[in-house]
Structure formats: structure tokens, C-alpha cells
Design an enzyme around this catalytic site. Structure first.
Site, PDB file in Angstrom:
ATOM      1  CB  SER A  39     -11.791 -23.456  33.243  1.00 27.26           C
ATOM      2  OG  SER A  39     -10.558 -24.022  33.590  1.00 27.26           O
ATOM      3  CG  ASP A  98      -7.233 -23.282  36.211  1.00 31.44           C
ATOM      4  OD1 ASP A  98      -7.180 -23.721  37.378  1.00 31.44           O
ATOM      5  OD2 ASP A  98      -7.982 -23.767  35.347  1.00 31.44           O
ATOM      6  CG  ASP A 102     -11.645 -23.772  37.359  1.00 31.33           C
ATOM      7  OD1 ASP A 102     -10.518 -23.591  36.859  1.00 31.33           O
ATOM      8  OD2 ASP A 102     -12.394 -24.703  37.007  1.00 31.33           O
TER       9      ASP A 102
END
Length: 569
Positions: A157, A307, A309
Site C-alpha cells: 500500500s 496512494d 496501490d
């Protein structure tokens, strides 16, 4: 492959026989020459501490799956850890399980996804492989769309470049929850003790590429998220934060009829080094500077940020000559307001977490919609309507850390669908000559001011975990009786369970004026503090009341810093 027994013998004088045996076995099974060389270098350098750090324990497999720094040994993210995790997952699933597999663009992600697919196939399952790199929301969507038994997303992430992770979904399309995490962890331990993990050839029929089918179906689902299909959009500047969101975001905008966003060129291509940001997270100060500068040059109405991902959504808007980054709670209440205004049904339910603003609960009460508090994490938000009595459908869920669920077809946070709905609501307001900030003012007047602040304190060094635990120990067992001149009227320890599963978090309520919740981060060595000040206001006193609430937030931070021994900055 390296002589693991020889490396183990050399390590024995540094770490003892038991750990040396583990090191030797690991080197013998490790498929990656880079991490095998890392172990040899540590042994040659006489770095016993480095060996103990990597081999003395194992990355904990929990409700977030796995996440940690890349490197050698069971306490790092590497190909052998991933093979063990995949084999443990398959041992938990029914025979012949079908598993969706996706990955981001971080270091190691391609190998980790490929290894997972080969382990799934060797175990008698079918690996349904998404095109890579791809945004995280595609995996839970694909699990549901393909009626798969599980899903795996290789991603860390918004963590720093040196990290990677392994996120697991169940057949319902939501992330794993207890006790499943512990059951899979037990299987992983059994696999790790049993020698090499069987692998299928990469071109076997049971490794299936499912990209075009899923991408088309997902874009259809995005279109179904439009609540007012003929509503106009607004001019958008977009940053992918060196991640994987660009292609799907652009395709989604085209699919719903929005103009293509202007892209931040030096942040739009995947780059695992994240060279232009200190931390690849839209929440971090300065992360949107490049996007805001471009928006000023081209005159856009909105900055949209993902972000790496693309499961989180950040937003910035112009505000009297400067640009303002909206908080996660502000984005959440705007989305919630838009969805509640433009949907109908007595079975609607909205949810947010214990650390988020109370304003969504006020909106729900005003519209007669059921509201649920959950623990932090979308594994809980996605299940907020499960087993509800009377039966309910989750129409919106959010957490203040920029995570939003606006589509019933994605049982996780999704920055793509959330961006589409946010641009829709911004366009509708612009068509009336108004802005999202105007709507936030309306909501404050109608339901009271709810001014929030999130404060994360990062700990470094070998005792980072101890420092974080010390903060929780203090707030749990030596809670203050007053803060910033306001009495603490209630202390609630979520470890007690009550209506929610036990969780390491403590809430301090200061009457109906303020609340503070403290918890450790689940993925990083950080203590997180969530502050909220609440007050009635009027259109005439709104600006002054908001300033006063901001000062109260500052006083609370100072008081907490003094009480908990934290840096007040």
C-alpha cells in the site's frame, strides 16, 4: 543452490546451534540468490544481531496478511516467506480452490505473485491472475465477480519503498478476520517446517490470465456507482503517487463521461523508489505539492490523488487563493452526504470506524438510515451489514485514513470508484455555483461542527515496539482525569470487547465536547491519536467557532504530549 548446511555451521558461533540450523535450512530452500547472498554476507561480517533480527522470529500473519521490509529470513518479505504463505493459504482452503492473484509495482511484487500462482497450481487449485501491476480494488472485485474461493494482493500500500506485503481476501471478497487469520498462520508454520514447497510449471493450464474480462466488468461496476449519471464533472489534476492507479482511473473517467484528468507527469508512472515524496501517502504533509502546483498552473477545480496501490483517495481544493488538502473525515462526510441524498430505501446502512468523526452518525440519524461503528480496517467495515437485523445493505463505508467504499461490488476501500463519485458530487455543486467547502459549511450548521485531527507518532530503532506499547500502557492504566481544562468523563478500553471484538485501543470522552482515541498502528511502529472537537454553530458564527475548535484541538495535542511523553509537534 548454496550449501545451506555450510552456512549454518558458520553461523553457529554467532547465534547458537538452534538458530544456525534454521539459517542453514532457510538458505537451502531459498530460491532467491539475492537473499541467499544477504545471509552469507551477514555471516561473513560476524553480524549475529542481524541474523537474529531476520531469523529469530517470523513475520506475523494477521488480519492484514503480511507486511514488512524486504530481505532474507522469516522476519522479512521474500520469496520463501511468500511461498510458505501461499501454501498455508491453500492448506486452509477447500481442495481445488480458485484464487485471484494481483500485484502492485513494488520491488519483488512480480516474483511474489508468480510464486503464489505456481504454489496454488501445484496444490491442485486454479490461479486466476490479474494483469500486473494493478490496483488493489481489482482483487476483491474479481473474487466476487468470478466467485473465487480467495484472493491475494501483493502490495504494501503506502508503506516506504523498502517494504512489501501480502494481503488475503476470503471468498466473500472481504479481507480475512479472526479466527481465520490464526488458522492460516498455523498452516503456514506447518508448511515452513516441512521442507521445500511444491511448485507448478509457470505455463500450466491451471494458471489462468483473467485481465480483459475483469477490467471490462470492473469498469461496468464503476459506471453503476454514478448516482446522478448526467451530472457534470469538474476539471481534475491527478497524481498516481508513483503507483498503479493511472490507467484504471483514466479508463474509469472515460467510461462515465468525465474529461480525462491532467496528470502529474513526474508521479504518474509506477516507480518503486517513490522518488518525489518522502512517504507515498496522500495523507503525508507535502505529498500533494506537485499536484497542487500543477493545478494552480492549469486552473483545475480539484486535485485527485491515489496512494501507490490506488485503494485510498486524497483530495485537494482551492480555498480563497490557496489550496487545501481535505481530511479523510471531510472527504468521508461529503461522500456520505452525497450518497444518502441520492439513494433511497429503509434498508440502507452506513458505517465508519471508532477512530472516525461522529458526523456520519449525525447524518444517518437525520435521514433515518442505520449507522454502525466498527473497529479500524475495511475487513470490519465491509462486513458491517453482514447478519444485520433487520437485513440491511451497506451503501457507504469509510475510515478516516482516506479509505472509502462506495460500490457494493468491491468489499474493500477503493480509490477509483470513490474518485468517480467525488468528482460527480463536486460537479453537481459547481453546477449550482457552489464548492465542496460550501457544502461542508452547510453540514456544520445543520449538524454541528466536528473538527478532527489525526496525530501519528513514529518510533524508530530496536525498541520501537516497546515505546509504542509504553504509550498504550500509560493511556490504559494511568488515563488523565482532565485534558486542556476539560474533564475526562469516560475511559473505554476496547480490549474489553463489549459490542466489538477486542482491540488495542482506548477512548477518552470529554463530555459531548471532545473525544480522543489512542491505538497502535497495525502495520508500522507508530502510535496513532485521533482527536475530535464538537460544537454547535450558526452561519454567522461559523468562522469564529471553527477557529475556536482548532485552538482546542491544539490544546488537546499539547496536553496529550505532556501526559504521554510525546513530541507535541
Amino acid at each position: 543452490m548454496d550449501d545451506g548446511a555450510n552456512v549454518g555451521r558458520q553461523a553457529a558461533t554467532l547465534v547458537g546451534e538452534h538458530l544456525a540450523d534454521r539459517i542453514g535450512s532457510w538458505v537451502a530452500d531459498d530460491p532467491d540468490p539475492v537473499t541467499r547472498a544477504e545471509v552469507r554476507e551477514l555471516v561473513a561480517a560476524g553480524d549475529g544481531d542481524g541474523l537474529v533480527d531476520r531469523f529469530g522470529t517470523r513475520l506475523e500473519f494477521g488480519t492484514a496478511g503480511l507486511r514488512g521490509a524486504l530481505g532474507a529470513g522469516p522476519n522479512r518479505m521474500n520469496r520463501l516467506v511468500v511461498r510458505h504463505a501461499a501454501a498455508g493459504l491453500m492448506a486452509h482452503l477447500p481442495p481445488g480452490a480458485r484464487v485471484v492473484i494481483g500485484r502492485d509495482a513494488r520491488y519483488g511484487s512480480r516474483d511474489f505473485a508468480d510464486d503464489t500462482a505456481r504454489v496454488v497450481a501445484a496444490a491442485g487449485g486454479t490461479a486466476l491472475v490479474l494483469p500486473g501491476p494493478n490496483p488493489t480494488p481489482l482483487v476483491p472485485f474479481a473474487v466476487g465477480h468470478l466467485a473465487a474461493d480467495a484472493g491475494v494482493m501483493v502490495t504494501a500500500s503506502h508503506n516506504p519503498p523498502q517494504d512489501n506485503g501480502y494481503k488475503v481476501y476470503l471468498g466473500d471478497g472481504a479481507q480475512i478476520v479472526p479466527p481465520v487469520d490464526a488458522e492460516i498462520a498455523t498452516r503456514i508454520d506447518e508448511v515452513a517446517a516441512g521442507g521445500p514447497v511444491p511448485l507448478a510449471d509457470p505455463d500450466v493450464d491451471s494458471i489462468v490470465q483473467v485481465g480483459p474480462t475483469i477490467l471490462a466488468a470492473y469498469l461496468d461496476a464503476v459506471a453503476r456507482c454514478r448516482l446522478v449519471p448526467d451530472a457534470p464533472g469538474v476539471a481534475v489534476v491527478y497524481t498516481a503517487m508513483h503507483g498503479v492507479g493511472r490507467d484504471l482511473l483514466v479508463a474509469a473517467f472515460e467510461r462515465v463521461g468525465f474529461a480525462s484528468p491532467v496528470q502529474v507527469d513526474d508521479q504518474v508512472d509506477p516507480d518503486p523508489d517513490f522518488p518525489t515524496v518522502a512517504f507515498p501517502n496522500p495523507e503525508e504533509p507535502g505529498a500533494l505539492d506537485h499536484a497542487v502546483a500543477l493545478a494552480e498552473r492549469v486552473g483545475s477545480a480539484l486535485v485527485v490523488a491515489h496512494d501507490p496501490d490506488a485503494d485510498r483517495l486524497g483530495i485537494a481544493v482551492p480555498d480563497r487563493g490557496v489550496w487545501r488538502v481535505l481530511t479523510g473525515n471531510e472527504i468521508g462526510v461529503l461522500l456520505g452526504d452525497h450518497i444518502l441524498t441520492n439513494t433511497a430505501g429503509d434498508d440502507r446502512l452506513v458505517a465508519t470506524t471508532i477512530v472516525s468523526s461522529r458526523l456520519l452518525s449525525r447524518l444517518a440519524a437525520a435521514t433515518g438510515v442505520r449507522y454502525v461503528d466498527t473497529l479500524t480496517g475495511f475487513k470490519w467495515i465491509a462486513r458491517a451489514a453482514d447478519g444485520a437485523d433487520p437485513p440491511s445493505r451497506l451503501v457507504f463505508g469509510y475510515e478516516e485514513a482516506l479509505g472509502y467504499a462506495v460500490s457494493p461490488e468491491v468489499r474493500d476501500k477503493d480509490g477509483i470508484t470513490a474518485a468517480v463519485v467525488f468528482v460527480e458530487l463536486a460537479g453537481m455543486l459547481a453546477d449550482e455555483g457552489r464548492t465542496v467547502l460550501d457544502r461542508l459549511d452547510d453540514l456544520a450548521v445543520e449538524h454541528g461542527l466536528h473538527v478532527t485531527d489525526t496525530w501519528a507518532v513514529r518510533f524508530d530503532g530496536p525498541d520501537a515496539g516497546r515505546q509504542m506499547a509504553g504509550v498504550m500502557e500509560t493511556v490504559r492504566h494511568a488515563a488523565p482525569t482532565e485534558l486542556a481544562g476539560m474533564p475526562v468523563t469516560r475511559v473505554h478500553d476496547y480490549l474489553s470487547g463489549d459490542d466489538l471484538p477486542p482491540s488495542d485501543a482506548v477512548l477518552l470522552e470529554l463530555g459531548d465536547r471532545a473525544r480522543v482515541l489512542v491505538r497502535p498502528s497495525g502495520t508500522e511502529p507508530k502510535a496513532k491519536l485521533y482527536l475530535e472537537v464538537m460544537a454547535p454553530t450558526t452561519r454567522e458564527t461559523l468562522a469564529a467557532d471553527r477557529d475556536a475548535a482548532g485552538r482546542t484541538i491544539g490544546s488537546l495535542r499539547s496536553a496529550l504530549a505532556a501526559r504521554l511523553g510525546l513530541d507535541p509537534v
